[in-house]
Write an enzyme that holds these catalytic residues in place. Sequence first.
Site, PDB file in Angstrom:
ATOM      1  N   GLU A   8     -20.359 -40.953  36.830  1.00  0.00           N
ATOM      2  CA  GLU A   8     -19.789 -41.982  35.957  1.00  0.00           C
ATOM      3  C   GLU A   8     -18.736 -41.367  35.035  1.00  0.00           C
ATOM      4  O   GLU A   8     -18.697 -40.153  34.836  1.00  0.00           O
ATOM      5  CB  GLU A   8     -20.908 -42.618  35.117  1.00  0.00           C
ATOM      6  CG  GLU A   8     -21.641 -43.737  35.837  1.00  0.00           C
ATOM      7  CD  GLU A   8     -20.734 -44.903  36.182  1.00  0.00           C
ATOM      8  OE1 GLU A   8     -19.682 -45.074  35.531  1.00  0.00           O
ATOM      9  OE2 GLU A   8     -21.070 -45.642  37.116  1.00  0.00           O
ATOM     10  N   ASN A  22     -18.982 -55.753  36.723  1.00  0.00           N
ATOM     11  CA  ASN A  22     -19.261 -55.485  35.323  1.00  0.00           C
ATOM     12  C   ASN A  22     -18.153 -56.093  34.449  1.00  0.00           C
ATOM     13  O   ASN A  22     -17.139 -55.467  34.192  1.00  0.00           O
ATOM     14  CB  ASN A  22     -19.362 -53.964  35.173  1.00  0.00           C
ATOM     15  CG  ASN A  22     -19.516 -53.514  33.738  1.00  0.00           C
ATOM     16  OD1 ASN A  22     -19.795 -54.309  32.849  1.00  0.00           O
ATOM     17  ND2 ASN A  22     -19.316 -52.233  33.517  1.00  0.00           N
ATOM     18  N   ARG A  27      -9.426 -53.593  30.899  1.00  0.00           N
ATOM     19  CA  ARG A  27      -9.038 -54.189  32.186  1.00  0.00           C
ATOM     20  C   ARG A  27      -9.240 -55.704  32.203  1.00  0.00           C
ATOM     21  O   ARG A  27      -8.505 -56.435  32.841  1.00  0.00           O
ATOM     22  CB  ARG A  27      -9.790 -53.539  33.343  1.00  0.00           C
ATOM     23  CG  ARG A  27     -11.282 -53.690  33.244  1.00  0.00           C
ATOM     24  CD  ARG A  27     -11.972 -53.237  34.493  1.00  0.00           C
ATOM     25  NE  ARG A  27     -13.405 -53.494  34.363  1.00  0.00           N
ATOM     26  CZ  ARG A  27     -14.292 -53.175  35.269  1.00  0.00           C
ATOM     27  NH1 ARG A  27     -13.916 -52.574  36.355  1.00  0.00           N
ATOM     28  NH2 ARG A  27     -15.552 -53.452  35.078  1.00  0.00           N
ATOM     29  N   ASN A  57     -12.048 -49.105  33.870  1.00  0.00           N
ATOM     30  CA  ASN A  57     -12.529 -49.530  32.557  1.00  0.00           C
ATOM     31  C   ASN A  57     -11.743 -48.918  31.429  1.00  0.00           C
ATOM     32  O   ASN A  57     -11.723 -49.413  30.325  1.00  0.00           O
ATOM     33  CB  ASN A  57     -13.951 -49.022  32.339  1.00  0.00           C
ATOM     34  CG  ASN A  57     -14.934 -49.887  33.055  1.00  0.00           C
ATOM     35  OD1 ASN A  57     -14.603 -51.013  33.404  1.00  0.00           O
ATOM     36  ND2 ASN A  57     -16.121 -49.376  33.258  1.00  0.00           N
ATOM     37  N   TYR A 102     -10.809 -39.814  36.478  1.00  0.00           N
ATOM     38  CA  TYR A 102     -11.781 -40.782  36.976  1.00  0.00           C
ATOM     39  C   TYR A 102     -11.127 -41.756  37.947  1.00  0.00           C
ATOM     40  O   TYR A 102     -10.775 -42.864  37.600  1.00  0.00           O
ATOM     41  CB  TYR A 102     -12.414 -41.511  35.790  1.00  0.00           C
ATOM     42  CG  TYR A 102     -13.605 -42.351  36.156  1.00  0.00           C
ATOM     43  CD1 TYR A 102     -14.672 -41.804  36.847  1.00  0.00           C
ATOM     44  CD2 TYR A 102     -13.672 -43.690  35.794  1.00  0.00           C
ATOM     45  CE1 TYR A 102     -15.765 -42.566  37.187  1.00  0.00           C
ATOM     46  CE2 TYR A 102     -14.771 -44.464  36.119  1.00  0.00           C
ATOM     47  CZ  TYR A 102     -15.814 -43.895  36.816  1.00  0.00           C
ATOM     48  OH  TYR A 102     -16.891 -44.659  37.149  1.00  0.00           O
ATOM     49  N   GLU A 136     -13.924 -45.402  43.626  1.00  0.00           N
ATOM     50  CA  GLU A 136     -13.894 -46.127  44.889  1.00  0.00           C
ATOM     51  C   GLU A 136     -12.998 -47.355  44.800  1.00  0.00           C
ATOM     52  O   GLU A 136     -12.515 -47.832  45.815  1.00  0.00           O
ATOM     53  CB  GLU A 136     -15.326 -46.502  45.294  1.00  0.00           C
ATOM     54  CG  GLU A 136     -15.980 -47.658  44.550  1.00  0.00           C
ATOM     55  CD  GLU A 136     -16.312 -47.386  43.085  1.00  0.00           C
ATOM     56  OE1 GLU A 136     -16.295 -46.205  42.670  1.00  0.00           O
ATOM     57  OE2 GLU A 136     -16.568 -48.357  42.351  1.00  0.00           O
TER      58      GLU A 136
END
Length: 213
Positions: A25, A83, A90, A135, A142, A145
């Site tokens: 994460e 989420n 975003r 995010n 980061y 996928e």
Amino acid sequence: MTDYGHMRSKDKDTILLVWVWMNFESPMNTRKTSGLGKLFNVTLNYCWNADIKVRKRLVFSNSEIEEDLPIQKKVTNCWIVTNWNENHYRVKYYQLLSKFITFNTYGAHFNNKQISHEEYTSTVASCKFYLSFHNTREHPDYMTEKLFNAMKLGSVPVALGPPRQVYEKFIPGDAFVHVDDFSKLEKLAQYLQSMSEDEYSKLFRWRKFFKVN
Ligand SMILES: *[C@@H]1O[C@H](CO)[C@@H](O)[C@H](O)[C@H]1NC(C)=O
């Protein structure tokens, strides 16, 4: 590749214990746990400076890849969100952008149900552009996928996250659209909506040379 030589036991009958910190994460979604600082010997995650890097990546293929470009699409733009958080950058960006352009949206927030793996795959593949919105813009390594799946499935990612140069460390510059390429939201919307087939096919040129691994 990191050299783990210093961890090798001098006496080959002794088993060395190596503690690996494995986390996929972003720091934003990782709760800080005190007392772990000095515990681990090795890190395993997506960061460039991790001891063991684990990430999807593009591999250069040895021979030219023959494939039909996936340019025939049913849907122009789409987004799948599991989420949904109004405070996320975003989501705010999406709300502003959707004033100028229509998106086909999927996922728990929009359709009241989680999307299955099969639906996810066929949906992403059917879209011309896929919002690959992270995010956060603060964790440059980061790349998730959200980016690689779109590329793998034949959709063009529209990237929101760290700056373009960071993405270009991972993927070819002409394989994606970056929101910062446009001075205004209207211009991005217009670009996505009025792209010719010829121009669109250029966004798939990388597929001749690379595949997503
Ligand atoms: C790795 O870390 C653990 C826990 O902190 C420690 O007990 C162990 O000796 C370390 N291993 C090596 C090879 O340094």
